[in-house]
Design a protein around this motif. Structure first.
Motif, mmCIF file in Angstrom:
data_model
loop_
_atom_site.group_PDB
_atom_site.id
_atom_site.type_symbol
_atom_site.label_atom_id
_atom_site.label_comp_id
_atom_site.label_asym_id
_atom_site.label_seq_id
_atom_site.Cartn_x
_atom_site.Cartn_y
_atom_site.Cartn_z
ATOM 1 N N PRO A 266 0.818 -1.230 0.000
ATOM 2 C CA PRO A 266 0.000 0.000 0.000
ATOM 3 C C PRO A 266 0.847 1.274 0.000
ATOM 4 O O PRO A 266 0.473 2.270 -0.625
ATOM 5 N N ILE A 267 1.983 1.245 0.711
ATOM 6 C CA ILE A 267 2.867 2.409 0.727
ATOM 7 C C ILE A 267 3.442 2.632 -0.666
ATOM 8 O O ILE A 267 3.495 3.768 -1.165
ATOM 9 N N ALA A 268 3.863 1.547 -1.308
ATOM 10 C CA ALA A 268 4.424 1.641 -2.654
ATOM 11 C C ALA A 268 3.400 2.182 -3.633
ATOM 12 O O ALA A 268 3.706 3.024 -4.483
ATOM 13 N N GLU A 269 2.161 1.714 -3.517
ATOM 14 C CA GLU A 269 1.089 2.161 -4.405
ATOM 15 C C GLU A 269 0.874 3.666 -4.265
ATOM 16 O O GLU A 269 0.739 4.391 -5.258
ATOM 17 N N ALA A 270 0.864 4.140 -3.024
ATOM 18 C CA ALA A 270 0.640 5.564 -2.780
ATOM 19 C C ALA A 270 1.813 6.406 -3.264
ATOM 20 O O ALA A 270 1.633 7.478 -3.843
ATOM 21 N N LEU A 271 3.042 5.934 -3.030
ATOM 22 C CA LEU A 271 4.225 6.674 -3.471
ATOM 23 C C LEU A 271 4.252 6.809 -4.991
ATOM 24 O O LEU A 271 4.550 7.881 -5.527
ATOM 25 N N LEU A 272 3.941 5.707 -5.688
ATOM 26 C CA LEU A 272 3.956 5.744 -7.153
ATOM 27 C C LEU A 272 2.887 6.700 -7.678
ATOM 28 O O LEU A 272 3.130 7.457 -8.627
ATOM 29 N N ALA A 273 1.722 6.682 -7.043
ATOM 30 C CA ALA A 273 0.644 7.569 -7.474
ATOM 31 C C ALA A 273 1.011 9.037 -7.274
ATOM 32 O O ALA A 273 0.518 9.908 -7.998
ATOM 33 N N LYS A 274 1.882 9.317 -6.310
ATOM 34 C CA LYS A 274 2.286 10.689 -6.021
ATOM 35 C C LYS A 274 3.478 11.150 -6.862
ATOM 36 O O LYS A 274 3.935 12.284 -6.724
ATOM 37 N N GLY A 275 4.021 10.261 -7.701
ATOM 38 C CA GLY A 275 5.092 10.684 -8.592
ATOM 39 C C GLY A 275 6.465 10.133 -8.292
ATOM 40 O O GLY A 275 7.437 10.497 -8.965
ATOM 41 N N ALA A 276 6.590 9.249 -7.289
ATOM 42 C CA ALA A 276 7.883 8.616 -7.039
ATOM 43 C C ALA A 276 8.230 7.686 -8.192
ATOM 44 O O ALA A 276 7.342 7.069 -8.793
ATOM 45 N N LEU A 277 9.506 7.586 -8.527
ATOM 46 C CA LEU A 277 9.923 6.708 -9.614
ATOM 47 C C LEU A 277 9.748 5.248 -9.222
ATOM 48 O O LEU A 277 9.854 4.881 -8.050
ATOM 49 N N LEU A 278 9.490 4.401 -10.224
ATOM 50 C CA LEU A 278 9.228 2.989 -9.984
ATOM 51 C C LEU A 278 10.393 2.310 -9.269
ATOM 52 O O LEU A 278 10.188 1.552 -8.309
ATOM 53 N N GLY A 279 11.624 2.559 -9.725
ATOM 54 C CA GLY A 279 12.783 1.932 -9.102
ATOM 55 C C GLY A 279 12.947 2.326 -7.650
ATOM 56 O O GLY A 279 13.356 1.513 -6.809
ATOM 57 N N VAL A 280 12.616 3.570 -7.340
ATOM 58 C CA VAL A 280 12.691 4.051 -5.959
ATOM 59 C C VAL A 280 11.675 3.307 -5.093
ATOM 60 O O VAL A 280 11.984 2.857 -3.983
ATOM 61 N N VAL A 281 10.470 3.165 -5.604
ATOM 62 C CA VAL A 281 9.406 2.481 -4.869
ATOM 63 C C VAL A 281 9.777 1.019 -4.614
ATOM 64 O O VAL A 281 9.632 0.506 -3.492
ATOM 65 N N LEU A 282 10.258 0.326 -5.629
ATOM 66 C CA LEU A 282 10.629 -1.076 -5.477
ATOM 67 C C LEU A 282 11.825 -1.237 -4.551
ATOM 68 O O LEU A 282 11.907 -2.212 -3.793
ATOM 69 N N SER A 283 12.766 -0.296 -4.583
ATOM 70 C CA SER A 283 13.919 -0.345 -3.676
ATOM 71 C C SER A 283 13.471 -0.209 -2.231
ATOM 72 O O SER A 283 13.984 -0.894 -1.337
ATOM 73 N N PHE A 284 12.522 0.684 -1.998
ATOM 74 C CA PHE A 284 11.986 0.846 -0.647
ATOM 75 C C PHE A 284 11.336 -0.447 -0.175
ATOM 76 O O PHE A 284 11.587 -0.931 0.942
#
Length: 334
Positions: A266-284
């Motif tokens: 859920p955190i990754a989904e929200a971060l991506l929707a807000k404009g975070a890059l995909l690689g950053v989200v997956l790294s987190f």
């Protein structure tokens, strides 16, 4: 064909119909779902239900299959393979164990005590929290099949290469003595009937749900806050394309947290929707599930500092490299 897949991803895996239904029910109750509070409540209810429905189904199926492979039988099967083939089998075994990193460590200890090669057990330990079947399905429901499949493939590559490197370094003396000298009991597994396997699978669903419940609730809560309360420009500034250190920052930020893949989605989904890059989200996500402090502390009880440091270095470098790779190819797969 594309329409069929879109239906599967959006309505079956993503359960968009559920989100719409919850929105209608909240509106009937007089809540404005376009407001921050209303949107947060809708996000929270929808994601909690979606995750536990998918989680329950996946754990039931996986646990039923696992009932045919008790630990002693698994050890004997793994013992038949050697070299990089054994590392591949160990990594693949990790994908069908729905465990967080802390739950994987007791199995790692058991496999190591049974005399399996250290590289094989580390391939299992790396892949188990990083790439299970649950993560594949949940990632497909949010990011699409291309991202999900690539994520799992890269996770397996990291697990196989990491285990192979540890094997080549001959670090068996870096395992604590109580594990290396442990006696392994060869116990024949009993013949289970169909209803016994069904009962076992259901018990695993309940047990896993109880374990992950607080982390899912916390993760969805954080996701709801990010999704509805944190300004988009903040996320883009810290984790978007203008910050070349976003992947490293996200990996490090994930370490103090403790959750499994279901709590981080859920955190990754929200971060991506807000404009975070995909690689950053997956790294987190990967940093949280693979390098959390509780799992590192538990692993230190089983291995000595040198081997622990090498394990952390392998996982960290692999996560960061994969993160930057996903940043580069993001326009091609999303």
């Amino acid at each position: 064909m594309q329409q069929v897949w879109d239906f599967i991803q959006n309505q079956i895996l993503g359960m968009k119909w559920l989100n719409e239904l919850i929105g209608r029910l909240l509106s009937l109750c007089g809540l404005d779902i376009t407001s921050r509070i209303g949107g947060s409540i809708q996000f929270f209810i929808y994601d909690v239900i979606k995750i536990f429905v998918l989680l329950g189904f996946l754990i039931f199926v996986i646990s039923y299959i696992q009932s045919y492979f008790p630990p002693e039988r698994t050890k004997r099967i793994l013992g038949r393979f050697h070299g990089i083939g054994a590392n591949i089998i160990g990594a693949l075994l990790g994908t069908v164990t729905p465990f967080c990193s802390c739950s994987s460590i007791p199995l790692f200890i058991g496999f190591t005590s049974a005399g399996l090669p250290l590289g094989v057990t580390f391939s299992f330990l790396i892949s188990s929290p990083m790439v299970d079947l649950g993560s594949l399905v949940l990632l497909m429901s949010i990011f699409g099949w291309k991202v999900a499949v690539l994520y799992v493939l890269f996770g397996l590559v990291i697990a196989v290469l990491g285990g192979t490197l540890i094997e080549k370094l001959h670090l068996e003396n870096q395992v604590e003595d109580f594990i290396r000298n442990a006696k392994s009991l060869e116990v024949e597994s009993e013949k289970l009937r169909f209803k016994d396997r069904m009962k076992y699978a259901w018990e695993q669903v309940l047990s896993t749900a109880k374990k992950v419940l607080p982390y899912v609730l916390i993760g969805v809560g954080i996701g709801a806050i990010i999704h509805n309360w944190i300004p988009e420009e903040w996320i883009v500034g810290a984790l978007g394309g203008n910050n070349p250190f976003g992947v490293i920052l996200a990996t490090v930020a994930g370490v103090p947290m403790y959750a499994d893949i279901f709590g981080t989605i859920p955190i990754a989904e929200a971060l991506l929707a807000k404009g975070a890059l995909l690689g950053v989200v997956l790294s987190f996500m990967t940093g949280v599930t693979t390098l959390s402090l509780p799992s590192i502390i538990m692993l230190r009880k089983a291995v000595k500092p040198k081997l622990l440091g090498i394990f952390i270095a392998i996982c960290t470098v692999g996560i960061i490299l994969v993160g930057y790779f996903f940043n580069i190819i993001q326009p091609l797969i999303i």
